[in-house]
Design an enzyme around this catalytic site. Structure first.
Site: not given
Length: 390
Positions: A198, A299, A331
């Protein structure tokens, strides 16, 4: 190539077979562990309130906060087990200092055997550049250590302690520490892999490209981009121009994002997808390692298009690149729910296979390794997926 799937200073060298230990030792007293756990809990709580303070309190964030609370409660059986091992396992060396700035600390996850030098993964966790914390990588660290891989989870200054250039600088210094000192802990300095998740994928990719640029210019460096055997980017965003509106619509408001990223005038510098297109960066691109990008097709926090466009930019400057998109994954599926589920995990297996590619003994051990233990019942994982705010 895209594939779709269904589901500071040197430390003395460690000598194997003897009772010698690295100069940096883990304190094993129970009282020290309890005190450390209390300090970690305080820091995590403070980070959470920092995030809420910057996001503001409104209907959108009250509902997100409630969803996050439910999500954490549902996964708590797994979190508690991981936390116990994180604080009390002798295989975890916590809060090793790698620099002189606040949060310049890293955790090491050491395999239980010391039969030779081990491959190393330097992991940079996510957290929206505001709540990133090294302990977020404990599940990954513990599970990779079971496969004879050392994991170094880097902490770094978050906003408002620092802005993006501080974060990139911290991560680069952490990587340098690992490259120059990991042999003291049984790690192989010739088999170091870099991984980010991320926001951590964004920060670590910026650090890697910046290091390659410095190297290509002949600047003095403490580690080389060519020392990294491969880079794994998980659910990352690599173009700030594309992310600012997306994050604004999801509650990370434009004014905060611009503050974190040092204004729109810095977007190009901290957008790897854009920076690779600069003619003066082409020489640096030749120093980049094999890049492997992983993303979930569902995501919504950072859409998979971010990895696709980064892969195209890398391929455009002839960097060996693989893009793997997991169909139906969100995600957090790839980083939390799937590892907590135990058993087979395509992402985990892919990373381990790449790290052990040229190690036949390790590949044989991997083939007969027991399945990873389930940490959370399936019904709780499914409910967590439904209420997840990510």
């Amino acid at each position: 190539m895209e594939q779709l799937h269904d589901s500071p200073g040197k430390v003395r060298r460690r000598v194997f077979g003897k009772s010698s230990a690295p100069q940096i030792r883990r304190q094993k007293s129970f009282g020290h562990d309890i005190g450390h756990a209390a300090a970690e809990t305080y820091l995590i709580t403070r980070l959470s309130f920092d995030l809420l303070g910057y996001l503001g309190v409104g209907y959108r964030w009250i509902t997100r906060l409630l969803a996050l609370t439910c999500y954490a409660i549902l996964l708590m059986p797994g979190f508690l087990q991981v936390a116990y091992h994180y604080f009390f396992s002798p295989q975890v060396r916590r809060s090793i200092v790698y620099g002189n700035q606040p949060r310049n600390r890293l955790d090491l996850y050491i395999p239980p055997t010391n039969d030779g030098l081990k491959p190393v993964v330097v992991f940079v966790t996510g957290g929206a550049w505001i709540i990133g914390y090294k302990a977020w990588g404990s599940l990954l660290g513990l599970q990779l250590a079971e496969r004879d891989i050392i994991v170094a989870c880097l902490d770094y200054r978050n906003f408002p302690q620092g802005t993006i250039s501080d974060m990139v600088r911290d991560v680069a210094q952490g990587i340098s520490f690992v490259c120059n000192n990991i042999s003291a802990f049984g790690g192989d300095p010739n088999r170091i892999y870099l991984m980010g998740q991320s926001a951590g994928a964004h920060i670590s990719s910026c650090a890697l490209i910046e290091q390659a640029i410095k190297e290509s210019r002949g600047e003095r460096i403490s580690w080389s981009a060519s020392q990294i055997k491969a880079y794994f980017g998980l659910s990352g965003g690599y173009n700030l121009f594309n992310m600012v509106e997306h994050f604004h619509n999801r509650g990370l408001y434009r004014s905060i994002f611009l503050s974190i990223m040092e204004g729109e005038e810095s977007f190009e510098q901290f957008s790897p997808s854009i920076r690779l297109k600069e003619p003066r960066v082409r020489k640096a691109a030749s120093l980049l390692t094999h890049i492997v990008l992983f993303h979930g097709s569902e995501d919504y926090s950072i859409p998979s298009e971010a990895s696709k466009t980064f892969a195209e930019a890398l391929q455009g400057v002839e960097v060996k690149t693989d893009l793997i998109v997991y169909n139906g994954k969100t995600h957090t599926d790839l980083f939390l729910q799937d590892p907590l589920r135990g058993g087979k995990d395509e992402l985990f297996d892919h990373i381990v296979a790449m790290i052990h590619t040229n190690d036949n003994d390790a590949l044989i051990k991997d083939a007969v390794a027991p399945p990873r233990r389930r940490l959370v019942p399936e019904i709780l994982l499914k409910l967590a997926g439904k209420v997840s705010p990510f």
